[in-house]
Structure formats: structure tokens, C-alpha cells
Scaffold this motif. Structure first.
Motif, PDB file in Angstrom:
ATOM      1  N   LEU A 446      21.216 -13.385   1.820  1.00 14.64           N
ATOM      2  CA  LEU A 446      22.582 -13.765   1.820  1.00 14.64           C
ATOM      3  C   LEU A 446      23.156 -13.051   0.761  1.00 14.64           C
ATOM      4  O   LEU A 446      24.447 -12.591   0.542  1.00 14.64           O
ATOM      5  CB  LEU A 446      22.696 -15.051   1.819  1.00 14.64           C
ATOM      6  CG  LEU A 446      24.019 -15.676   1.605  1.00 14.64           C
ATOM      7  CD1 LEU A 446      25.137 -15.411   2.959  1.00 14.64           C
ATOM      8  CD2 LEU A 446      23.974 -17.171   1.408  1.00 14.64           C
ATOM      9  N   SER A 447      22.382 -12.896  -0.411  1.00 13.37           N
ATOM     10  CA  SER A 447      23.017 -12.578  -1.482  1.00 13.37           C
ATOM     11  C   SER A 447      23.552 -10.937  -1.493  1.00 13.37           C
ATOM     12  O   SER A 447      24.316 -10.481  -2.096  1.00 13.37           O
ATOM     13  CB  SER A 447      22.207 -12.860  -2.742  1.00 13.37           C
ATOM     14  OG  SER A 447      21.157 -11.984  -2.708  1.00 13.37           O
ATOM     15  N   GLU A 448      22.644 -10.319  -0.831  1.00 11.36           N
ATOM     16  CA  GLU A 448      22.697  -8.789  -0.380  1.00 11.36           C
ATOM     17  C   GLU A 448      24.053  -8.621   0.352  1.00 11.36           C
ATOM     18  O   GLU A 448      24.446  -7.412   0.581  1.00 11.36           O
ATOM     19  CB  GLU A 448      21.571  -8.040   0.220  1.00 11.36           C
ATOM     20  CG  GLU A 448      20.341  -8.310  -0.927  1.00 11.36           C
ATOM     21  CD  GLU A 448      19.434  -7.367  -0.488  1.00 11.36           C
ATOM     22  OE1 GLU A 448      19.162  -7.206   0.910  1.00 11.36           O
ATOM     23  OE2 GLU A 448      18.767  -6.801  -1.375  1.00 11.36           O
ATOM     24  N   ARG A 449      24.663  -9.748   1.034  1.00 13.02           N
ATOM     25  CA  ARG A 449      25.797  -9.482   1.812  1.00 13.02           C
ATOM     26  C   ARG A 449      26.981  -9.775   1.240  1.00 13.02           C
ATOM     27  O   ARG A 449      28.021  -9.721   1.776  1.00 13.02           O
ATOM     28  CB  ARG A 449      25.619 -10.491   3.197  1.00 13.02           C
ATOM     29  CG  ARG A 449      24.571  -9.785   3.938  1.00 13.02           C
ATOM     30  CD  ARG A 449      24.313 -10.961   5.336  1.00 13.02           C
ATOM     31  NE  ARG A 449      23.807 -10.090   6.528  1.00 13.02           N
ATOM     32  CZ  ARG A 449      22.404 -10.166   6.440  1.00 13.02           C
ATOM     33  NH1 ARG A 449      21.590 -10.394   5.662  1.00 13.02           N
ATOM     34  NH2 ARG A 449      21.719  -9.418   7.391  1.00 13.02           N
ATOM     35  N   ARG A 450      26.710 -10.389  -0.084  1.00  8.52           N
ATOM     36  CA  ARG A 450      27.959 -10.920  -0.855  1.00  8.52           C
ATOM     37  C   ARG A 450      28.129 -10.291  -2.149  1.00  8.52           C
ATOM     38  O   ARG A 450      28.121 -10.735  -3.175  1.00  8.52           O
ATOM     39  CB  ARG A 450      28.216 -12.456  -0.847  1.00  8.52           C
ATOM     40  CG  ARG A 450      27.027 -13.009  -1.730  1.00  8.52           C
ATOM     41  CD  ARG A 450      26.868 -14.647  -1.413  1.00  8.52           C
ATOM     42  NE  ARG A 450      28.277 -15.284  -1.485  1.00  8.52           N
ATOM     43  CZ  ARG A 450      28.537 -15.364  -2.860  1.00  8.52           C
ATOM     44  NH1 ARG A 450      27.756 -15.275  -3.936  1.00  8.52           N
ATOM     45  NH2 ARG A 450      29.733 -16.058  -3.084  1.00  8.52           N
ATOM     46  N   ASN A 452      30.324  -8.192  -3.433  1.00 12.85           N
ATOM     47  CA  ASN A 452      31.689  -8.109  -3.936  1.00 12.85           C
ATOM     48  C   ASN A 452      32.443  -9.505  -4.038  1.00 12.85           C
ATOM     49  O   ASN A 452      33.660  -9.624  -3.988  1.00 12.85           O
ATOM     50  CB  ASN A 452      32.675  -7.260  -2.953  1.00 12.85           C
ATOM     51  CG  ASN A 452      31.791  -5.817  -2.986  1.00 12.85           C
ATOM     52  OD1 ASN A 452      31.546  -5.291  -4.069  1.00 12.85           O
ATOM     53  ND2 ASN A 452      31.714  -5.168  -1.856  1.00 12.85           N
ATOM     54  N   ALA A 453      31.351 -10.468  -3.946  1.00 11.73           N
ATOM     55  CA  ALA A 453      32.129 -11.862  -3.908  1.00 11.73           C
ATOM     56  C   ALA A 453      32.948 -12.152  -5.380  1.00 11.73           C
ATOM     57  O   ALA A 453      32.265 -11.728  -6.226  1.00 11.73           O
ATOM     58  CB  ALA A 453      31.466 -12.983  -3.688  1.00 11.73           C
ATOM     59  N   SER A 454      33.869 -13.141  -5.352  1.00 10.85           N
ATOM     60  CA  SER A 454      34.672 -13.255  -6.682  1.00 10.85           C
ATOM     61  C   SER A 454      33.724 -14.302  -7.582  1.00 10.85           C
ATOM     62  O   SER A 454      33.839 -14.254  -8.559  1.00 10.85           O
ATOM     63  CB  SER A 454      35.927 -13.736  -6.450  1.00 10.85           C
ATOM     64  OG  SER A 454      35.990 -14.854  -5.569  1.00 10.85           O
ATOM     65  N   PHE A 455      32.987 -15.195  -6.766  1.00 11.86           N
ATOM     66  CA  PHE A 455      32.122 -16.162  -7.543  1.00 11.86           C
ATOM     67  C   PHE A 455      30.774 -15.849  -7.137  1.00 11.86           C
ATOM     68  O   PHE A 455      30.299 -15.784  -6.213  1.00 11.86           O
ATOM     69  CB  PHE A 455      32.621 -17.477  -7.055  1.00 11.86           C
ATOM     70  CG  PHE A 455      31.987 -18.645  -7.746  1.00 11.86           C
ATOM     71  CD1 PHE A 455      32.088 -18.906  -9.077  1.00 11.86           C
ATOM     72  CD2 PHE A 455      31.096 -19.429  -6.951  1.00 11.86           C
ATOM     73  CE1 PHE A 455      31.152 -19.876  -9.588  1.00 11.86           C
ATOM     74  CE2 PHE A 455      30.136 -20.445  -7.751  1.00 11.86           C
ATOM     75  CZ  PHE A 455      30.632 -20.648  -8.892  1.00 11.86           C
ATOM     76  N   LEU A 456      29.977 -15.720  -8.253  1.00 11.66           N
ATOM     77  CA  LEU A 456      28.672 -15.569  -8.163  1.00 11.66           C
ATOM     78  C   LEU A 456      28.040 -14.492  -7.221  1.00 11.66           C
ATOM     79  O   LEU A 456      27.492 -14.676  -6.169  1.00 11.66           O
ATOM     80  CB  LEU A 456      27.868 -16.806  -8.023  1.00 11.66           C
ATOM     81  CG  LEU A 456      27.925 -17.875  -8.943  1.00 11.66           C
ATOM     82  CD1 LEU A 456      27.323 -19.363  -8.291  1.00 11.66           C
ATOM     83  CD2 LEU A 456      27.364 -17.681 -10.208  1.00 11.66           C
ATOM     84  N   PHE A 464      21.501 -18.287 -10.122  1.00 13.05           N
ATOM     85  CA  PHE A 464      22.442 -19.799 -10.440  1.00 13.05           C
ATOM     86  C   PHE A 464      21.652 -20.687  -9.755  1.00 13.05           C
ATOM     87  O   PHE A 464      21.465 -21.771 -10.313  1.00 13.05           O
ATOM     88  CB  PHE A 464      23.746 -19.426  -9.994  1.00 13.05           C
ATOM     89  CG  PHE A 464      24.571 -20.984  -9.972  1.00 13.05           C
ATOM     90  CD1 PHE A 464      25.011 -21.321 -11.156  1.00 13.05           C
ATOM     91  CD2 PHE A 464      24.791 -21.468  -9.000  1.00 13.05           C
ATOM     92  CE1 PHE A 464      25.696 -22.284 -11.022  1.00 13.05           C
ATOM     93  CE2 PHE A 464      25.321 -22.654  -8.765  1.00 13.05           C
ATOM     94  CZ  PHE A 464      25.811 -23.197 -10.071  1.00 13.05           C
ATOM     95  N   VAL A 465      21.224 -20.525  -8.484  1.00  9.10           N
ATOM     96  CA  VAL A 465      20.456 -21.692  -7.543  1.00  9.10           C
ATOM     97  C   VAL A 465      19.063 -21.968  -8.056  1.00  9.10           C
ATOM     98  O   VAL A 465      18.764 -23.152  -8.389  1.00  9.10           O
ATOM     99  CB  VAL A 465      20.070 -21.274  -5.816  1.00  9.10           C
ATOM    100  CG1 VAL A 465      19.321 -22.153  -5.489  1.00  9.10           C
ATOM    101  CG2 VAL A 465      21.465 -20.875  -5.575  1.00  9.10           C
ATOM    102  N   LEU A 466      18.373 -20.981  -8.654  1.00 12.45           N
ATOM    103  CA  LEU A 466      16.989 -21.189  -9.540  1.00 12.45           C
ATOM    104  C   LEU A 466      17.521 -22.185 -10.622  1.00 12.45           C
ATOM    105  O   LEU A 466      16.586 -22.831 -10.990  1.00 12.45           O
ATOM    106  CB  LEU A 466      16.250 -19.862  -9.832  1.00 12.45           C
ATOM    107  CG  LEU A 466      16.106 -19.261  -8.824  1.00 12.45           C
ATOM    108  CD1 LEU A 466      15.201 -17.961  -9.329  1.00 12.45           C
ATOM    109  CD2 LEU A 466      14.474 -20.199  -8.019  1.00 12.45           C
ATOM    110  N   ASN A 467      18.536 -21.916 -11.296  1.00 15.09           N
ATOM    111  CA  ASN A 467      18.750 -22.568 -12.666  1.00 15.09           C
ATOM    112  C   ASN A 467      19.065 -23.919 -12.259  1.00 15.09           C
ATOM    113  O   ASN A 467      18.798 -25.087 -13.009  1.00 15.09           O
ATOM    114  CB  ASN A 467      20.091 -21.956 -13.370  1.00 15.09           C
ATOM    115  CG  ASN A 467      19.336 -21.196 -14.491  1.00 15.09           C
ATOM    116  OD1 ASN A 467      18.380 -21.182 -14.661  1.00 15.09           O
ATOM    117  ND2 ASN A 467      20.293 -20.130 -14.616  1.00 15.09           N
TER     118      ASN A 467
END
Length: 487
Positions: A446-450, A452-456, A464-467
């Protein structure tokens, strides 16, 4: 006078039973002087053998999925990788309580031997996997028969004297943590040997036709050696019934001691009775298991995400590392972890106690993990230096946090319940670790598909999820949730 009564009672309760392996070990512990190097060595190699295959596949899993041809696009590889990784933990979750009960009934040693033999067989077969489903099946069977960690935690707490309990649990968690690091290092260096070392391995050899067999065969060979060595370890389980009733003289001693006992002694007796009750109602045990599971969820998710992130192309926020590069980073981390756990952790545990060590270790992990996406923007020596430092620190802190919880778990129960208690811990932990790799793989895709996202954006979201997981684990170490056996 009360002290004399107590000593007399203790003497009667520690009667030596001829032919009982547990009594023989207790007697050996009382007579032994000096540091228990031999016992530490056995604990080390057994736990190392069970942890090596768990994460050894991470450096080459990305390429294995690619070779199987099940992923339609490069972005889908993480999705399928998660299912192979979690199949091991799913199998272990289904059988851990069963193996714990068997260990309490028939002994620790038979279960240890069964576990090492199963590693030798099923891990080798995983290296010969022809397709996606065979790989999942072999990992599932490997997890189902991997009954060593819970049994070894019980064994380590029984083979060492009280003053070496922190060292014992540190040995278990250190060997476990180093196995989770050295395993991927072996996987990174030994996978695809025909491509990396064509002068030694030809394309027509078995390692050319099965490019991921060499690291698996190496770990299986080590497990076979450990199996032979384990034939010589002593059994620690008592084969006689623990004396729950006392003779008339003992009753007189108890009555005399009770008349002179203090209020604090009464509290201790109350705690001892509580520790003998149903395990699921033993809150010191269950609360430490829950925190342990949360931190283990982070540990397994981090291991997979780190490998996928390091292997992925730079255009997706990764490092574009080869399997050899990942192996080098993890080997350096393993050396750092070994030095810390052997020389520093026992001292830290004595000064701070297991709960504070867990809190501090968890809190320190959060800012370090936040730095990973920024490390990807570096290059050359600066990137290598920062990455190795961060990797060493995360692995040291993660294993230190888990070690403290292992100590709390074994202090919360008596020997007759220790195998089952560790079986419950292993089942719960395995369920969390089943979710970990699957969730990590999906999250990474999922992270590789976003990007250019404005948040994370991109990998920022993953770390962030790991934290968040670590933060939850640290929060649960405070009262009233976490209750220790002596509080």
C-alpha cells in the motif's frame, strides 16, 4: 526461632528423590560453583537453531515470489510475501499449547529433540519449493512442529540457579534475536549462489536449479548437529508428584512458623497460592504475555518491512540493496546485539529491573524508526553508517524489551505450570506474529501506491505504524495493566 522452623521446613520440602531427573538437576545446581558456561552454550545453540529459519527467507523472499510468478506487478510482491512469512507463525499458533502440555507431562528433552529434527527436515524442503503453495505448506509444517522456544524458556529457568535467571533469559532472547538477524544474513549471502559464485556453483547443479536451497540446507545441517548435541543435555522435569500434603511433623513446623511470621510473609504465601491457580486467571502472567505479544508483533513486522524496504527500488523509497547488502547490515547488527546482551543487559536488568528496561527500550525505538525514511535519501558512506547504527540500535532495544517480559513470565508460575504457561505465551505470540508478516506485506504494498500522498507518503506510513505498535506496548507496561509477580 522462627528462622529455625523455616529452615527445617525448607529442608523437608527439598527432599531428594532417587531416579528423578529434576531432583538430580536441583542437586547439581546446589553443588556447582562458578559460571554456568556449559548450560548457557546449550541454551544458546538450541534457541539459535529455532530462530534461524524464521527470518532467513526475508532477504530472498522478494525474489522468490518473483520467480514463482504469482505477482502480477512488482507492487504486488509484498502482498504475497506476507502470506509465506505468516504461514510459519500460523502453524505455531495452532500447536504451541499442545507442545507445552506435552513438555509438562513427558519432559523438556523429548520436545527439544523433536523440534530440532523438524527444523532439519521441513526447512530443507522449503528450500526445494517449486511453487507458491509448496512454500506456504512447508513453512506451515515447520511452524507446527517448531516447539522449541516455549520449551527452552522453561528449560532455561530450571537449569540455572536463581542468581543466573536474568542471564538465562538474556541468553534465550539474545540467541533468539541474533538468530533473527544471522538468519537473514545467511539468506542474503547464500541465496542464488549460481549467480553470485559461478566458479563454485554451476547453473546445472541443485543450487542452480533451486536458488534458495543453500541457505535452507545450511540451517538444516546446523539443526542436525544441535540434535546430536541435545542427546546429552539433562532433563529438568521432576518425574514424581510434588508434595502437596505434609506429614504431622511438617504441620507442627508450619504452625510454629505461622505464629512468628510477619505480615510480609503472609503476603508472599498469598502470592504463591495465586501462582498455583488457573493460568488464565494469573494476571501477572497474562498481562506480561499481552505486552510480550504486542512487542513481538512489532519485531516480526519490522524484520519483514526492513528487508522489503531495503530490497525495493529507490523510486519506491527503498534502498535498492542486493541480498548481499542486506546480509551485511544484518550481520553487523547481530554482532552488536551479541555484545550488548552478553556484557550490558544483565547489568541493566540488575540496576533497573525488567519492567524499566522494557519501557526505556521501547521509548528509544520510536525516534530511531522515524529516521528510516530519511536514511533512504542519503547515499554512499553516510547512508551506510546511519543505516548500520539504526539497525544495531533497533535490534538491541527490541530484544532487550522482550527479554524483560520473558523474566516476568517465568517468575509468575511454578515449574509444573511453566511448560503450559510458555505454551500459552507462544500461541498468543504466534497469533500476533501471524498478523505481523501478512499485515506488513500488505502495508508495504500500500505504501508503494501512495508515494505522493500529502500525509505520511510512502515508507513514512510504514514506519509510523511500527511506532504506533511500540507506543501501545510501552503504554501497557504501566500499572494497573501490567502486574508483576512480586507487586
Amino acid at each position: 526461632m522462627a528462622d529455625e522452623y523455616k529452615e527445617a521446613l525448607l529442608e523437608k520440602q527439598t527432599t531428594y528423590h532417587e531416579g528423578c531427573p529434576g531432583c538430580k538437576v536441583e542437586n547439581m545446581k546446589q553443588l556447582r560453583t562458578g559460571y554456568p558456561y556449559l548450560e548457557l552454550s546449550f541454551v544458546w545453540i538450541v534457541v539459535l537453531s529455532t530462530s534461524l529459519p524464521i527470518s532467513s527467507l526475508y532477504p530472498f523472499l522478494y525474489y522468490m515470489i518473483e520467480d514463482f510468478g504469482v505477482a502480477k506487478t512488482e507492487k504486488d510482491i509484498g502482498f504475497y510475501a506476507g502470506f509465506i512469512a505468516c504461514s510459519f507463525m500460523f502453524g505455531r499458533a495452532l500447536t504451541s499449547i499442545f507442545w507445552g502440555i506435552v513438555a509438562d507431562r513427558y519432559g523438556r528433552k523429548p520436545i527439544i529433540l523433536l523440534g530440532t529434527i523438524s527444523i532439519a527436515v521441513f526447512n530443507a524442503l522449503f528450500g526445494l519449493s517449486l511453487n507458491f503453495w509448496m512454500a506456504i505448506g512447508m513453512r506451515f509444517l515447520l511452524g507446527s512442529f517448531n516447539c522449541l522456544l516455549g520449551t527452552m524458556k522453561a528449560y532455561a529457568s530450571e537449569i540455572f540457579r536463581d542468581e543466573y535467571q536474568a542471564t538465562a533469559m538474556s541468553a534465550v532472547s539474545t540467541a533468539w534475536g541474533i538468530g533473527l538477524i544471522i538468519g537473514p544474513a545467511l539468506g542474503g549471502f547464500l541465496a542464488q549462489p549460481a549467480d553470485k559464485y559461478p566458479n563454485v556453483f554451476s547453473k546445472e547443479s541443485i543450487f542452480g536449479r533451486f536458488p534458495y536451497a543453500l541457505p535452507c540446507f545450511t540451517i538444516s545441517a546446523f539443526a542436525l548437529v544441535v540434535t546430536v548435541l541435545c542427546c546429552f543435555i539433562p532433563e529438568t522435569l521432576h518425574n514424581h508428584k510434588q508434595d502437596n500434603t505434609l506429614d504431622d511433623d511438617s504441620y507442627e513446623i508450619i504452625e510454629a512458623a505461622a505464629r512468628d511470621s510477619t505480615a510480609s510473609t503472609g503476603k508472599t504465601e498469598k502470592h504463591e497460592k495465586a501462582s498455583q491457580g488457573p493460568l488464565l486467571k494469573n494476571w501477572p502472567l497474562m498481562s506480561s504475555i499481552i505486552v510480550y505479544c504486542v512487542l513481538c508483533l512489532h519485531d516480526t513486522a519490522y524484520s519483514e518491512i526492513f528487508a522489503l524496504w531495503a530490497n525495493s527500488p529507490r523510486k519506491y523509497g527503498g534502498l535498492n540493496y542486493s541480498t548481499n547488502d542486506v546480509g551485511t547490515v544484518l550481520a553487523i547488527s547481530g554482532l552488536g546485539l551479541f555484545c550488548f546482551q552478553v556484557f550490558v543487559y544483565p547489568l541493566a536488568e540488575r540496576l533497573l529491573g525488567p519492567v524499566l528496561v522494557t519501557r526505556f527500550a521501547g521509548a528509544l525505538m520510536i525516534p530511531i524508526q522515524m529516521s528510516y525514511p530519511f536514511i533512504a535519501n542519503l547515499s554512499g558512506l553516510s547512508q551506510s553508517l546511519m543505516l548500520n547504527c539504526a539497525s544495531i540500535l533497533i535490534n538491541v532495544l527490541s530484544v532487550s524489551a522482550i527479554t524483560g517480559l520473558l523474566i516476568l513470565q517465568n517468575k509468575a508460575v511454578e515449574q509444573r505450570q511453566r511448560g503450559a504457561a510458555n505454551g500459552i505465551a507462544m500461541t498468543a505470540m504466534s497469533l500476533f506474529k501471524t498478523v505481523g508478516p501478512a499485515g506488513a506485506g500488505i502495508l508495504f504494498s500500500l505504501s508503494e501506491r501512495r508515494l505522493n500522498a500529502s500525509f505520511l507518503p510512502g515508507s513514512h506510513m510504514v514506519f509510523f505504524v511500527l511506532n504506533v505498535i511500540v507506543l501501545v506496548g510501552v503504554a501497557l507496561t504501566f500499572k494497573p495493566f501490567l502486574k508483576t509477580a512480586r507487586s
